[in-house]
Design an enzyme around this catalytic site. Structure first.
Site, PDB file in Angstrom:
ATOM      1  N   GLY A  68       0.496  -0.886  -0.199  1.00  0.00           N
ATOM      2  CA  GLY A  68       0.189   0.044  -0.126  1.00  0.00           C
ATOM      3  C   GLY A  68       1.035   0.872  -0.112  1.00  0.00           C
ATOM      4  O   GLY A  68       2.020   1.670   0.160  1.00  0.00           O
ATOM      5  N   GLY A  71       2.478   1.521   3.793  1.00  0.00           N
ATOM      6  CA  GLY A  71       3.470   0.912   3.681  1.00  0.00           C
ATOM      7  C   GLY A  71       2.937  -1.096   2.827  1.00  0.00           C
ATOM      8  O   GLY A  71       1.977  -1.079   1.672  1.00  0.00           O
ATOM      9  N   VAL A  73       1.636  -5.516   3.977  1.00  0.00           N
ATOM     10  CA  VAL A  73       0.499  -6.261   4.862  1.00  0.00           C
ATOM     11  C   VAL A  73       0.937  -7.355   4.389  1.00  0.00           C
ATOM     12  O   VAL A  73       0.982  -7.721   3.527  1.00  0.00           O
ATOM     13  CB  VAL A  73      -1.121  -6.228   4.012  1.00  0.00           C
ATOM     14  CG1 VAL A  73      -2.373  -7.093   5.404  1.00  0.00           C
ATOM     15  CG2 VAL A  73      -1.615  -4.581   4.624  1.00  0.00           C
ATOM     16  N   LYS A  87      -0.592  -5.066   9.415  1.00  0.00           N
ATOM     17  CA  LYS A  87       0.210  -4.224   7.798  1.00  0.00           C
ATOM     18  C   LYS A  87       1.213  -3.157   8.816  1.00  0.00           C
ATOM     19  O   LYS A  87       0.872  -2.637  10.257  1.00  0.00           O
ATOM     20  CB  LYS A  87      -1.185  -2.578   8.449  1.00  0.00           C
ATOM     21  CG  LYS A  87      -0.810  -1.621   7.688  1.00  0.00           C
ATOM     22  CD  LYS A  87      -2.078  -0.620   7.562  1.00  0.00           C
ATOM     23  CE  LYS A  87      -3.241  -0.807   7.100  1.00  0.00           C
ATOM     24  NZ  LYS A  87      -4.140  -0.283   7.220  1.00  0.00           N
ATOM     25  N   ASP A 188     -13.298   5.045   1.375  1.00  0.00           N
ATOM     26  CA  ASP A 188     -12.165   5.017   0.933  1.00  0.00           C
ATOM     27  C   ASP A 188     -12.442   3.688   0.650  1.00  0.00           C
ATOM     28  O   ASP A 188     -11.961   2.345   0.626  1.00  0.00           O
ATOM     29  CB  ASP A 188     -10.980   4.714   1.472  1.00  0.00           C
ATOM     30  CG  ASP A 188      -9.402   4.122  -0.205  1.00  0.00           C
ATOM     31  OD1 ASP A 188     -10.100   4.717  -0.799  1.00  0.00           O
ATOM     32  OD2 ASP A 188      -8.639   3.549   0.434  1.00  0.00           O
TER      33      ASP A 188
END
Length: 325
Positions: A68, A71, A73, A87, A188
């Protein structure tokens, strides 16, 4: 002389700084202070340093499942045997540290007190200059984003499962908007942030840019179109927006022709659900925000009994969907 080895202070609504008296508790081997409002640096004694190191070893040993903006996952297996999703955010000490801290703060703030079957459960988090991460329950089937592109998985993901995904996410949003105080706005909603458990139950995740405020319905139209048509429809939103005009191509197009062709047509009650959800998705595209349904209204309508289809789904056009709104 007896010594304290296991300390569990979770779910006690504690607040303030982490007590520095932990530094004097040298015999601790297990500590759980989750689901409180404590803040500040972790104690520096030997046991807490080893505890941090064990967490870091877990991250090193796990397998990355997605990347992402702030960061990655990972799938991790704890010493207890429990499988979790971790995460790992960008290090707070580098240039992206401020954004990572905002992401972690938003997510923890949004999920600490949330309890809903269709919202991911936050199991814990760690804030450290080098290794900031959040730990969630693990979803076996991963992100819904991957489903349409996988023909084998898509054919196993039938109409009943797809209908239940829509209902689950709508119910989760209705809970966030109307049952939480203050309301939580996800901001989102997309298929990459919808996870599936082993039973194809939809789980809303990734609250990194969530905010505590009021809002109306969010992108139900996008979720419906993505999962009924089998791929992200792109320009199809424009196609749908023109369906209210009797002279447009969309107005006379059959709904069955744009549904996912890898599945047989939905029948009976499932077909009624699909038709109603598409009507609701069109309502979300109305030009006037005041004319669009709230997420609470959408949730209620999805739980109501649907009207039987007079001639089956194979004859319904987008113009008829618009007329029925």
């Amino acid at each position: 002389m007896l010594s304290l080895e296991i300390l569990n202070l979770s779910h006690n609504e504690l607040s303030g700084s982490i007590p520095n008296t932990f530094n004097q508790m040298l015999s601790l081997t297990s500590v759980d202070i989750s689901y409180n409002q404590l803040e500040g640096p972790l104690p520096s004694n030997k046991d807490f340093r080893e505890l941090q190191q064990r967490h870091l070893q877990i991250i090193k040993a796990c397998v990355a499942t997605s990347l992402g903006a702030f960061g990655s996952v990972y799938r991790a297996k704890l010493q207890s045997g429990q499988v979790v999703a971790v995460k790992k955010l960008q290090a707070l000490e580098n240039d992206d540290g401020v954004a990572s801290l905002k992401t972690l703060t938003s997510e923890v703030q949004a999920l600490t007190d949330v309890r809903h079957r269709n919202i991911v459960r936050l199991l814990g988090f760690c804030l450290h200059p080098r290794h900031a991460f959040l730990v969630y329950e693990f979803m076996e089937r991963g992100s819904l984003e991957k489903m349409p592109g996988n023909d084998e998985a898509a054919t196993q993901f039938g109409w009943i499962e797809r209908v239940n995904v829509i209902k689950g996410i709508v119910n989760a949003l209705a809970y966030l908007h109307h049952d939480c105080s203050p309301p939580i706005i996800h901001r989102d909603i997309s298929s990459k942030n919808i996870l599936l458990d082993s039973e194809h139950e939809a789980i809303l995740s990734n609250f990194g840019i969530a905010r505590l405020l009021e809002a109306r319905l969010i992108q139900l139209d996008l979720i419906c179109r993505h999962h009924f048509f089998g791929s992200h429809p792109g320009d199809f939103i424009t196609f749908l927006s023109t369906s209210t005009s009797s002279s447009s191509t969309a107005h006379h197009s059959l709904l069955k022709d744009v549904l996912d062709q890898r599945l047989s047509q939905p029948m009976n009650e499932v077909a009624e659900d699909v038709v109603f959800m598409m009507k609701l998705a069109l309502a979300c595209l109305l030009s006037s925000p005041q004319s669009r349904p709230t997420i609470q209204q959408a949730s209620q309508q999805l739980s109501d009994q649907k009207q039987p289809l007079p001639e089956g789904i194979h004859t319904i056009t987008f113009g008829q969907l618009s007329d029925l709104m």
